[in-house]
Design a protein around this motif. Structure first.
Motif, PDB file in Angstrom:
ATOM      1  N   UNK A   1      53.519  42.434  37.459  1.00  0.00           N
ATOM      2  CA  UNK A   1      52.562  43.506  37.750  1.00  0.00           C
ATOM      3  C   UNK A   1      53.276  44.774  38.221  1.00  0.00           C
ATOM      4  N   UNK A   2      54.304  45.162  37.457  1.00  0.00           N
ATOM      5  CA  UNK A   2      55.088  46.338  37.834  1.00  0.00           C
ATOM      6  C   UNK A   2      55.309  47.250  36.637  1.00  0.00           C
ATOM      7  N   UNK A   3      55.361  48.560  36.912  1.00  0.00           N
ATOM      8  CA  UNK A   3      55.599  49.568  35.881  1.00  0.00           C
ATOM      9  C   UNK A   3      56.981  50.171  36.068  1.00  0.00           C
ATOM     10  N   UNK A   4      57.565  50.637  34.980  1.00  0.00           N
ATOM     11  CA  UNK A   4      58.841  51.358  35.069  1.00  0.00           C
ATOM     12  C   UNK A   4      58.932  52.335  33.901  1.00  0.00           C
ATOM     13  N   UNK A   5      59.773  53.344  34.075  1.00  0.00           N
ATOM     14  CA  UNK A   5      59.938  54.340  33.036  1.00  0.00           C
ATOM     15  C   UNK A   5      60.699  53.777  31.844  1.00  0.00           C
ATOM     16  N   UNK A   6      60.285  54.164  30.660  1.00  0.00           N
ATOM     17  CA  UNK A   6      61.040  53.889  29.442  1.00  0.00           C
ATOM     18  C   UNK A   6      61.831  55.150  29.157  1.00  0.00           C
ATOM     19  N   UNK A   7      63.063  55.177  29.570  1.00  0.00           N
ATOM     20  CA  UNK A   7      63.844  56.396  29.502  1.00  0.00           C
ATOM     21  C   UNK A   7      63.926  57.039  30.881  1.00  0.00           C
ATOM     22  N   UNK A   8      64.421  58.259  30.920  1.00  0.00           N
ATOM     23  CA  UNK A   8      64.629  58.949  32.185  1.00  0.00           C
ATOM     24  C   UNK A   8      63.311  59.381  32.803  1.00  0.00           C
ATOM     25  N   UNK A   9      63.198  59.244  34.120  1.00  0.00           N
ATOM     26  CA  UNK A   9      61.986  59.646  34.835  1.00  0.00           C
ATOM     27  C   UNK A   9      61.864  61.169  34.836  1.00  0.00           C
ATOM     28  N   UNK A  10      60.722  61.707  34.423  1.00  0.00           N
ATOM     29  CA  UNK A  10      60.551  63.159  34.398  1.00  0.00           C
ATOM     30  C   UNK A  10      60.128  63.688  35.770  1.00  0.00           C
TER      31      UNK A  10
ATOM     32  N   UNK B   1      49.116  53.744  37.660  1.00  0.00           N
ATOM     33  CA  UNK B   1      48.718  54.976  38.360  1.00  0.00           C
ATOM     34  C   UNK B   1      49.357  55.025  39.749  1.00  0.00           C
ATOM     35  N   UNK B   2      49.331  53.908  40.443  1.00  0.00           N
ATOM     36  CA  UNK B   2      49.924  53.857  41.782  1.00  0.00           C
ATOM     37  C   UNK B   2      51.432  54.118  41.718  1.00  0.00           C
ATOM     38  N   UNK B   3      52.083  53.608  40.682  1.00  0.00           N
ATOM     39  CA  UNK B   3      53.520  53.838  40.472  1.00  0.00           C
ATOM     40  C   UNK B   3      53.818  55.333  40.383  1.00  0.00           C
ATOM     41  N   UNK B   4      52.991  56.064  39.668  1.00  0.00           N
ATOM     42  CA  UNK B   4      53.185  57.507  39.499  1.00  0.00           C
ATOM     43  C   UNK B   4      52.860  58.271  40.780  1.00  0.00           C
ATOM     44  N   UNK B   5      51.817  57.849  41.479  1.00  0.00           N
ATOM     45  CA  UNK B   5      51.439  58.506  42.738  1.00  0.00           C
ATOM     46  C   UNK B   5      52.557  58.389  43.763  1.00  0.00           C
ATOM     47  N   UNK B   6      53.201  57.218  43.812  1.00  0.00           N
ATOM     48  CA  UNK B   6      54.300  57.008  44.752  1.00  0.00           C
ATOM     49  C   UNK B   6      55.487  57.904  44.441  1.00  0.00           C
ATOM     50  N   UNK B   7      55.553  58.412  43.218  1.00  0.00           N
ATOM     51  CA  UNK B   7      56.621  59.335  42.849  1.00  0.00           C
ATOM     52  C   UNK B   7      56.199  60.789  43.058  1.00  0.00           C
TER      53      UNK B   7
END
Length: 233
Positions: free
Chosen positions: A62-71, A93-99
């Motif tokens: 249940x985890x997301x990660x970038x495919x390629x470099x994080x923008x 969505x939570x993964x992106x909010x934390x960034x």
């Protein structure tokens, strides 16, 4: 179970109608969840001119990660095909909010069982006994698909099965079937979990396609196979 089939044209037209509203939101880019968000994400990229980036989601962890470099983006539109019962959209969505990103979400469809409410969606149903079938999800017609764990790494296309006209019996492969006589081959295919129908009768192919759009239908003229898509008017 009632199938609500959405074809590429329906989806494209709905996304077209939302393009101006999405452009007014002032997004810095699109974040596409692979693979489900690919079609709507790329279509929106053409419509809006926004740059696009990719996320992969591991359902087991249940985890997301970038495919390629994080923008380095401030406001993004997260794109997926379906707001389902699981946590893919929620956790991504939570993964992106934390960034540090402001995030809105877009999906093609949602239903009464959706675990989250997207900001943008193309289609919805409140019927408890209905399910959407997207053009790339015909494999879901095969009931075996829902009983197999994705950890077994079985490709979607391996759940596809073809119901052949009895005149075309020589083309039948393992797992496929034969339909004899003047029965409703479309109804038979749906009830038995077939995803494709091939018939030697062009009128029958047109009729099946119009009545059962979730099936991939072909007419075989003896030498070539023609894919058929029709709609009654």
């Amino acid at each position: 179970m009632k199938n609500i089939y959405l074809d590429y044209n329906q989806i494209s037209l709905s996304l077209d109608s939302m393009a101006d509203e999405i452009k007014r939101e002032g997004f810095d880019g699109l974040v596409i969840i692979l693979r489900g968000g690919s079609f709507p994400g790329f279509h929106l990229a053409f419509l809006t001119g926004l740059p696009y980036y990719f996320l992969t989601y591991d359902r087991s962890s249940e985890s997301a990660e970038w495919k390629g470099q994080a923008p380095g983006l401030k406001k993004v539109l997260l794109v997926e095909d379906f707001a389902g019962m699981g946590n893919t959209l929620i956790n991504s969505k939570e993964f992106l909010i934390k960034q540090g990103m402001e995030v809105k979400t877009l999906v093609i469809c949602k239903d009464s069982k959706s675990a989250s409410v997207p900001d943008f969606f193309c289609f919805e149903t409140t019927e408890e006994n209905a399910r959407f079938i997207l053009p790339w999800e015909r494999f879901r017609l095969n009931p075996a698909e829902s009983s197999v764990s994705r950890s077994e790494n079985i490709a979607d296309h391996q759940f596809e099965r073809t119901l052949w006209d009895e005149q075309l019996y020589s083309f039948v492969r393992e797992g496929d079937g034969i339909a004899a006589g003047h029965i409703d081959k479309g109804k038979m295919a749906i009830s038995l979990g077939f995803t494709h129908v091939v018939t030697a009768n062009v009128e029958e192919a047109i009729l099946i396609s119009s009545q059962y759009p979730e099936l991939r239908v072909a007419w075989w003229d003896g030498e070539r196979r023609f894919m058929i898509q029709s709609k009654a008017v």
